[in-house]
Design a protein around this motif. Sequence first.
Motif, PDB file in Angstrom:
ATOM      1  N   CYS A  28       6.434  61.856  28.465  1.00  0.00           N
ATOM      2  CA  CYS A  28       6.637  60.616  29.202  1.00  0.00           C
ATOM      3  C   CYS A  28       8.125  60.309  29.345  1.00  0.00           C
ATOM      4  O   CYS A  28       8.596  60.008  30.446  1.00  0.00           O
ATOM      5  N   LYS A  29       8.854  60.361  28.263  1.00  0.00           N
ATOM      6  CA  LYS A  29      10.284  60.049  28.304  1.00  0.00           C
ATOM      7  C   LYS A  29      11.024  60.987  29.254  1.00  0.00           C
ATOM      8  O   LYS A  29      11.880  60.545  30.027  1.00  0.00           O
ATOM      9  N   GLY A  40      18.719  57.636  41.194  1.00  0.00           N
ATOM     10  CA  GLY A  40      20.093  57.188  41.017  1.00  0.00           C
ATOM     11  C   GLY A  40      20.200  55.927  40.185  1.00  0.00           C
ATOM     12  O   GLY A  40      21.155  55.169  40.313  1.00  0.00           O
ATOM     13  N   THR A  41      19.237  55.709  39.310  1.00  0.00           N
ATOM     14  CA  THR A  41      19.191  54.502  38.491  1.00  0.00           C
ATOM     15  C   THR A  41      19.445  54.846  37.033  1.00  0.00           C
ATOM     16  O   THR A  41      18.848  55.772  36.493  1.00  0.00           O
ATOM     17  N   VAL A  42      20.327  54.104  36.414  1.00  0.00           N
ATOM     18  CA  VAL A  42      20.563  54.253  34.980  1.00  0.00           C
ATOM     19  C   VAL A  42      19.638  53.247  34.292  1.00  0.00           C
ATOM     20  O   VAL A  42      19.718  52.051  34.570  1.00  0.00           O
ATOM     21  N   PRO A  43      18.755  53.728  33.422  1.00  0.00           N
ATOM     22  CA  PRO A  43      17.797  52.805  32.818  1.00  0.00           C
ATOM     23  C   PRO A  43      18.478  51.856  31.842  1.00  0.00           C
ATOM     24  O   PRO A  43      19.341  52.271  31.071  1.00  0.00           O
ATOM     25  N   PRO A  44      18.088  50.587  31.892  1.00  0.00           N
ATOM     26  CA  PRO A  44      18.596  49.650  30.887  1.00  0.00           C
ATOM     27  C   PRO A  44      18.149  50.093  29.496  1.00  0.00           C
ATOM     28  O   PRO A  44      17.120  50.768  29.351  1.00  0.00           O
ATOM     29  N   GLU A  45      18.900  49.703  28.497  1.00  0.00           N
ATOM     30  CA  GLU A  45      18.571  50.081  27.125  1.00  0.00           C
ATOM     31  C   GLU A  45      17.158  49.630  26.773  1.00  0.00           C
ATOM     32  O   GLU A  45      16.775  48.487  27.035  1.00  0.00           O
ATOM     33  N   GLY A  46      16.389  50.537  26.224  1.00  0.00           N
ATOM     34  CA  GLY A  46      15.037  50.226  25.783  1.00  0.00           C
ATOM     35  C   GLY A  46      13.950  50.440  26.824  1.00  0.00           C
ATOM     36  O   GLY A  46      12.772  50.459  26.495  1.00  0.00           O
ATOM     37  N   MET A  47      14.337  50.610  28.080  1.00  0.00           N
ATOM     38  CA  MET A  47      13.346  50.706  29.151  1.00  0.00           C
ATOM     39  C   MET A  47      12.463  51.948  29.033  1.00  0.00           C
ATOM     40  O   MET A  47      11.247  51.864  29.208  1.00  0.00           O
ATOM     41  N   VAL A  48      13.055  53.081  28.749  1.00  0.00           N
ATOM     42  CA  VAL A  48      12.285  54.322  28.674  1.00  0.00           C
ATOM     43  C   VAL A  48      11.278  54.226  27.524  1.00  0.00           C
ATOM     44  O   VAL A  48      10.087  54.532  27.707  1.00  0.00           O
ATOM     45  N   ASP A  49      11.713  53.795  26.360  1.00  0.00           N
ATOM     46  CA  ASP A  49      10.803  53.654  25.217  1.00  0.00           C
ATOM     47  C   ASP A  49       9.697  52.655  25.519  1.00  0.00           C
ATOM     48  O   ASP A  49       8.526  52.904  25.234  1.00  0.00           O
ATOM     49  N   HIS A  50      10.056  51.530  26.098  1.00  0.00           N
ATOM     50  CA  HIS A  50       9.086  50.491  26.444  1.00  0.00           C
ATOM     51  C   HIS A  50       8.033  51.028  27.411  1.00  0.00           C
ATOM     52  O   HIS A  50       6.828  50.822  27.231  1.00  0.00           O
ATOM     53  N   THR A  51       8.484  51.737  28.421  1.00  0.00           N
ATOM     54  CA  THR A  51       7.579  52.280  29.429  1.00  0.00           C
ATOM     55  C   THR A  51       6.626  53.295  28.812  1.00  0.00           C
ATOM     56  O   THR A  51       5.421  53.299  29.114  1.00  0.00           O
TER      57      THR A  51
END
Length: 82
Positions: A28-29, A40-51
């Motif tokens: 998933c990550k 072209g988007t830099v994920p905000p901190e925590g977004m990948v884990d949250h998703t």
Amino acid sequence: MRALLAVGLMSAPLAASATDNSLITQFCKTAVKAELHRAGTVPPEGMVDHTCRCFLAEVQNGAGIQTAQATCKAKAAETYGL
């Protein structure tokens, strides 16, 4: 990448041992980061884990892979203002 994620998730049993969950979360990550990179988007901190926590919970609760993806993308977009 989506095909790889789908194949990996469909082949991994969701009976949910810690190893299975870790593998699903890793797939998933990787998929989330790749999709954001292509956009072209830099994920905000925590977004990948949250998703990915959302995705795992949705699938464990019986949602299909595509439904879980759509639900968690929408939740992440709302939570992180994307």
